[in-house]
Write an enzyme that holds these catalytic residues in place. Structure first.
Site, PDB file in Angstrom:
ATOM      1  N   LYS A 189      46.324  14.197  24.834  1.00 46.49           N
ATOM      2  CA  LYS A 189      47.476  14.703  24.072  1.00 46.49           C
ATOM      3  C   LYS A 189      47.872  13.720  22.976  1.00 46.49           C
ATOM      4  O   LYS A 189      48.058  14.102  21.818  1.00 46.49           O
ATOM      5  CB  LYS A 189      48.668  14.910  25.034  1.00 46.49           C
ATOM      6  CG  LYS A 189      50.001  15.076  24.337  1.00 46.49           C
ATOM      7  CD  LYS A 189      51.133  15.302  25.314  1.00 46.49           C
ATOM      8  CE  LYS A 189      51.792  14.078  25.883  1.00 46.49           C
ATOM      9  NZ  LYS A 189      52.659  13.328  24.941  1.00 46.49           N
ATOM     10  N   ASN A 190      47.996  12.431  23.359  1.00 45.63           N
ATOM     11  CA  ASN A 190      48.529  11.457  22.403  1.00 45.63           C
ATOM     12  C   ASN A 190      47.513  11.013  21.351  1.00 45.63           C
ATOM     13  O   ASN A 190      47.849  10.238  20.454  1.00 45.63           O
ATOM     14  CB  ASN A 190      49.117  10.254  23.141  1.00 45.63           C
ATOM     15  CG  ASN A 190      50.409  10.636  23.856  1.00 45.63           C
ATOM     16  OD1 ASN A 190      50.971  11.709  23.606  1.00 45.63           O
ATOM     17  ND2 ASN A 190      50.864   9.786  24.750  1.00 45.63           N
TER      18      ASN A 190
ATOM     19  N   CYS B  18      65.905  10.633  24.015  1.00 44.17           N
ATOM     20  CA  CYS B  18      65.278  11.589  24.932  1.00 44.17           C
ATOM     21  C   CYS B  18      65.428  11.079  26.353  1.00 44.17           C
ATOM     22  O   CYS B  18      66.066  10.059  26.589  1.00 44.17           O
ATOM     23  CB  CYS B  18      63.823  11.835  24.558  1.00 44.17           C
ATOM     24  SG  CYS B  18      62.723  10.553  25.098  1.00 44.17           S
TER      25      CYS B  18
ATOM     26  N   ARG C  54      64.658   5.515  21.909  1.00 44.34           N
ATOM     27  CA  ARG C  54      63.467   5.744  21.098  1.00 44.34           C
ATOM     28  C   ARG C  54      63.742   5.909  19.596  1.00 44.34           C
ATOM     29  O   ARG C  54      63.472   6.951  19.008  1.00 44.34           O
ATOM     30  CB  ARG C  54      62.673   6.947  21.646  1.00 44.34           C
ATOM     31  CG  ARG C  54      62.273   6.732  23.086  1.00 44.34           C
ATOM     32  CD  ARG C  54      61.423   7.846  23.609  1.00 44.34           C
ATOM     33  NE  ARG C  54      60.055   7.799  23.132  1.00 44.34           N
ATOM     34  CZ  ARG C  54      59.168   8.741  23.349  1.00 44.34           C
ATOM     35  NH1 ARG C  54      59.496   9.820  24.031  1.00 44.34           N
ATOM     36  NH2 ARG C  54      57.934   8.620  22.895  1.00 44.34           N
TER      37      ARG C  54
ATOM     38  N   ASP D 188      53.117   5.122  30.648  1.00 46.79           N
ATOM     39  CA  ASP D 188      52.880   6.540  30.965  1.00 46.79           C
ATOM     40  C   ASP D 188      52.246   6.738  32.340  1.00 46.79           C
ATOM     41  O   ASP D 188      52.032   7.882  32.761  1.00 46.79           O
ATOM     42  CB  ASP D 188      52.000   7.196  29.886  1.00 46.79           C
ATOM     43  CG  ASP D 188      52.745   7.362  28.571  1.00 46.79           C
ATOM     44  OD1 ASP D 188      53.972   7.249  28.568  1.00 46.79           O
ATOM     45  OD2 ASP D 188      52.076   7.601  27.545  1.00 46.79           O
TER      46      ASP D 188
ATOM     47  N   ARG E  41      53.772  20.242  29.015  1.00 47.74           N
ATOM     48  CA  ARG E  41      53.654  19.521  27.737  1.00 47.74           C
ATOM     49  C   ARG E  41      52.393  18.664  27.714  1.00 47.74           C
ATOM     50  O   ARG E  41      51.856  18.396  26.646  1.00 47.74           O
ATOM     51  CB  ARG E  41      54.861  18.599  27.538  1.00 47.74           C
ATOM     52  CG  ARG E  41      56.134  19.334  27.176  1.00 47.74           C
ATOM     53  CD  ARG E  41      57.200  18.357  26.743  1.00 47.74           C
ATOM     54  NE  ARG E  41      56.590  17.292  25.972  1.00 47.74           N
ATOM     55  CZ  ARG E  41      56.882  16.004  26.088  1.00 47.74           C
ATOM     56  NH1 ARG E  41      57.790  15.600  26.921  1.00 47.74           N
ATOM     57  NH2 ARG E  41      56.276  15.115  25.348  1.00 47.74           N
TER      58      ARG E  41
HETATM   59  N1  EPU Z   1      60.560   1.333  19.131  1.00 46.56           N
HETATM   60  C1  EPU Z   1      61.628   0.962  18.345  1.00 46.56           C
HETATM   61  N2  EPU Z   1      61.656   1.405  17.053  1.00 46.56           N
HETATM   62  C2  EPU Z   1      60.671   2.187  16.534  1.00 46.56           C
HETATM   63  C3  EPU Z   1      59.580   2.567  17.339  1.00 46.56           C
HETATM   64  C4  EPU Z   1      59.554   2.108  18.649  1.00 46.56           C
HETATM   65  O1  EPU Z   1      62.532   0.249  18.790  1.00 46.56           O
HETATM   66  O2  EPU Z   1      60.758   2.556  15.353  1.00 46.56           O
HETATM   67  C5  EPU Z   1      60.494   0.849  20.522  1.00 46.56           C
HETATM   68  C6  EPU Z   1      60.604   2.013  21.539  1.00 46.56           C
HETATM   69  O3  EPU Z   1      61.931   2.356  21.795  1.00 46.56           O
HETATM   70  C7  EPU Z   1      59.885   1.436  22.729  1.00 46.56           C
HETATM   71  C8  EPU Z   1      58.770   0.597  22.101  1.00 46.56           C
HETATM   72  O4  EPU Z   1      59.197   0.351  20.762  1.00 46.56           O
HETATM   73  O5  EPU Z   1      60.748   0.566  23.410  1.00 46.56           O
HETATM   74  C9  EPU Z   1      57.405   1.238  22.068  1.00 46.56           C
HETATM   75  O6  EPU Z   1      57.514   2.602  21.682  1.00 46.56           O
HETATM   76  P1  EPU Z   1      56.377   3.355  20.862  1.00 46.56           P
HETATM   77  O7  EPU Z   1      56.844   3.520  19.466  1.00 46.56           O
HETATM   78  O8  EPU Z   1      55.067   2.685  21.078  1.00 46.56           O
HETATM   79  O9  EPU Z   1      56.384   4.783  21.550  1.00 46.56           O
HETATM   80  P2  EPU Z   1      56.031   6.149  20.854  1.00 46.56           P
HETATM   81  O10 EPU Z   1      55.057   5.917  19.773  1.00 46.56           O
HETATM   82  O11 EPU Z   1      57.283   6.885  20.545  1.00 46.56           O
HETATM   83  C10 EPU Z   1      53.953   6.736  22.320  1.00 46.56           C
HETATM   84  C11 EPU Z   1      53.530   7.870  23.206  1.00 46.56           C
HETATM   85  C12 EPU Z   1      54.372   7.838  24.477  1.00 46.56           C
HETATM   86  C13 EPU Z   1      54.149   6.494  25.165  1.00 46.56           C
HETATM   87  C14 EPU Z   1      54.502   5.351  24.206  1.00 46.56           C
HETATM   88  C15 EPU Z   1      54.210   3.971  24.773  1.00 46.56           C
HETATM   89  C16 EPU Z   1      52.725   9.524  21.655  1.00 46.56           C
HETATM   90  C17 EPU Z   1      52.907  10.833  21.002  1.00 46.56           C
HETATM   91  N3  EPU Z   1      53.687   9.129  22.501  1.00 46.56           N
HETATM   92  O12 EPU Z   1      55.332   6.949  22.018  1.00 46.56           O
HETATM   93  O13 EPU Z   1      53.891   8.887  25.309  1.00 46.56           O
HETATM   94  O14 EPU Z   1      54.964   6.398  26.311  1.00 46.56           O
HETATM   95  O15 EPU Z   1      53.743   5.498  22.976  1.00 46.56           O
HETATM   96  O16 EPU Z   1      52.883   3.852  25.126  1.00 46.56           O
HETATM   97  O17 EPU Z   1      51.733   8.845  21.428  1.00 46.56           O
HETATM   98  C18 EPU Z   1      54.031  10.509  27.015  1.00 46.56           C
HETATM   99  O18 EPU Z   1      52.900  10.903  26.687  1.00 46.56           O
HETATM  100  O19 EPU Z   1      54.593  10.902  28.068  1.00 46.56           O
HETATM  101  C19 EPU Z   1      54.740   9.559  26.170  1.00 46.56           C
HETATM  102  C20 EPU Z   1      56.052   9.368  26.252  1.00 46.56           C
END
Ligand code: EPU
Length: 422
Positions: free
Chosen positions: A22-23, A116, A121, A307, A401
């Site tokens: 998915k990701n 969320c 996030r 995850d 999802r």
């Molecule tokens: N963060 C910030 N600011 C930002 C972006 C991130 O503070 O602008 C923080 C987040 O709050 C978190 C950390 O940085 O504490 C890492 O978050 P990341 O941005 O890596 O998460 P994401 O890109 O929103 C993806 C996956 C998630 C997975 C996370 C961590 C996708 C579509 N989603 O989310 O997947 O948990 O990376 O590996 O790739 C899931 O599939 O169930 C899922 C939640």
């Protein structure tokens, strides 16, 4: 609304074929916005989230056609450059259209995702990074209003924390920027490698794949290409843990064992027999012999994935002794704890730390529980498979999802599982 019913206590046996990730599918689908033409994506899982992404791309003007697990996306004529709140609120990953829209149209308007079930996030690293490569990003009426008059310009971006979708957004945006962009402290998840390969096959010039420093030499134009989504390492990990929790033995196939280094290590430490081939991982819980409690701490890749935290917690409730689980990525990712407790689990939490007192193999009992987010839901499925008696899991739309054909796949391993109307 539908619920999932599981009669637990049956050891799972057999092979289970893993779907596309998915990701990885979501950013690769968004990347098709970067240039006109028909793009081909293979091994695309048919999930609620990939269907939401198709709807968003269609709104933007992309023509989508699916044949089995092959998705054809024709992005020749874009009609909009915005991602409306209605779509972003159902799937945060919609923010992935920001980078490619900005690169191609020089402007984009994407709804702020908001918090969320697993945490706040924010997307401040996405917008700060885009500003470093020449975009103006303002927040207006709940939307990110981004503009780069005359196009984006290469620059250096340092991420305070490795962010997966933030790295992906910047990678896509920088492919068409003038000059060189360097992304430092970038995320190294395998899904990012999949995106780098796709972008390079489209004519981008990206080096540093799989490292925390990615260098992008901007190019004038990209062309469509044919790419394959990597196997879903989180789906594979979830089924490995499910087999272990049920006391059975089996294999996940069509997966990449190299993408699950930390889980494999932790499962071995817990006393399970795990063997890795190039495209399979087998697990044997030695006829339900005792499990050992093992501590975990979630970390960016190649550390233990957040995850797979909830699923491992379900397994640890069945182990001997006690252990801690430290969630370092998201501030609110213990929503499954209260539900696992309803099934008899002994878990205490203090902020981002959970202390699990293992009950032993036969410790859990079936109960009505509620799914709260995608991975929390899969931990309830694992607990239910191991528990004595019947568990009813409500709000299963969360599971849909991210897990393709969950009921069919678990039934194939011998589980007694079905859907019912609530
Ligand atoms: N963060 C910030 N600011 C930002 C972006 C991130 O503070 O602008 C923080 C987040 O709050 C978190 C950390 O940085 O504490 C890492 O978050 P990341 O941005 O890596 O998460 P994401 O890109 O929103 C993806 C996956 C998630 C997975 C996370 C961590 C996708 C579509 N989603 O989310 O997947 O948990 O990376 O590996 O790739 C899931 O599939 O169930 C899922 C939640």
């Amino acid at each position: 609304m539908e619920k999932l019913v599981i009669e637990g206590g049956i050891p799972l046996h057999g092979d289970i074929r893993i779907s596309g990730a998915k990701n990885a599918a979501l950013p690769l689908m968004a990347a098709t916005l970067l240039c006109p033409g028909e793009h081909t994506l293979r091994n695309v899982p048919n999930l609620r989230d990939t269907r939401t992404m198709i709807r968003l791309l269609e709104y933007l003007g992309v023509k989508a056609r699916r044949e089995g697990d092959v998705l054809y996306l024709n992005s020749t004529c874009l009609e909009h450059d915005d991602a409306p709140y209605e779509m972003v609120k159902t799937m945060r990953a919609s923010v992935l259209v920001l980078g490619p829209l900005l690169a191609r149209c020089y402007k984009a308007r994407v709804s702020l995702p908001g918090g969320c079930a697993i945490g706040e996030r924010p997307v401040n690293f996405h917008t700060a990074g885009l500003q470093k490569i020449g975009a103006r990003c303002d927040i207006e009426d709940g939307y990110i209003q981004a503009e780069a008059e005359g196009g984006l310009k290469g620059g250096t971006v340092y991420f305070d924390i490795p962010t997966v979708t933030g790295t992906e957004n910047l990678l896509m945006a920088a492919t068409l920027a003038a000059g060189k962009t360097i992304l430092k402290n970038a995320a190294r998840e395998p899904e990012i490698g999949n995106l780098v390969d796709m972008l390079n096959s489209m004519g981008a010039k990206i080096s540093g794949r799989d490292s925390d420093t990615l260098t992008i030499e901007g190019v004038h134009a990209l062309k469509p290409a044919d790419n394959t989504i990597i196997p879903d390492r989180i789906e594979a990990g979830t089924y490995l843990i499910a087999i272990a929790a049920s006391g059975g033995a089996g294999r996940v196939t069509n997966c990449c064992s190299a993408h699950l280094p930390s889980l494999v290590e932790k499962l071995r430490q817990a006393g399970l027999d795990v063997e890795e081939g190039d495209s399979f991982i087998s697990i044997d819980s030695r006829q339900g012999s005792a499990l050992t409690c093992v501590d975990i701490q979630t970390r960016p890749y190649p550390g233990y994935p957040t995850d797979l935290q909830a699923q491992f917690m379900a397994l640890m409730t069945l182990a001997e002794g006690s252990c801690t689980i430290h969630e370092t990525i998201f501030e609110n990712r213990f929503m499954h704890v209260a539900e696992l407790r309803r099934m008899g689990a002994k878990i205490k939490t203090d902020g981002r730390l959970a202390l699990i007192s293992g009950l032993g193999r036969n410790g859990l009992r079936g109960a009505p529980v509620m799914a709260t987010d995608l991975r929390a839901s899969s931990s309830l499925v694992i607990a239910a498979l191991a528990a004595e008696g019947r568990t009813d899991i409500s709000r299963i739309y969360h599971l849909e999802r991210g897990y393709e054909n969950l009921v069919e796949k678990l039934s194939g391993l011998g589980a007694k599982v079905w859907k019912e109307q609530e």
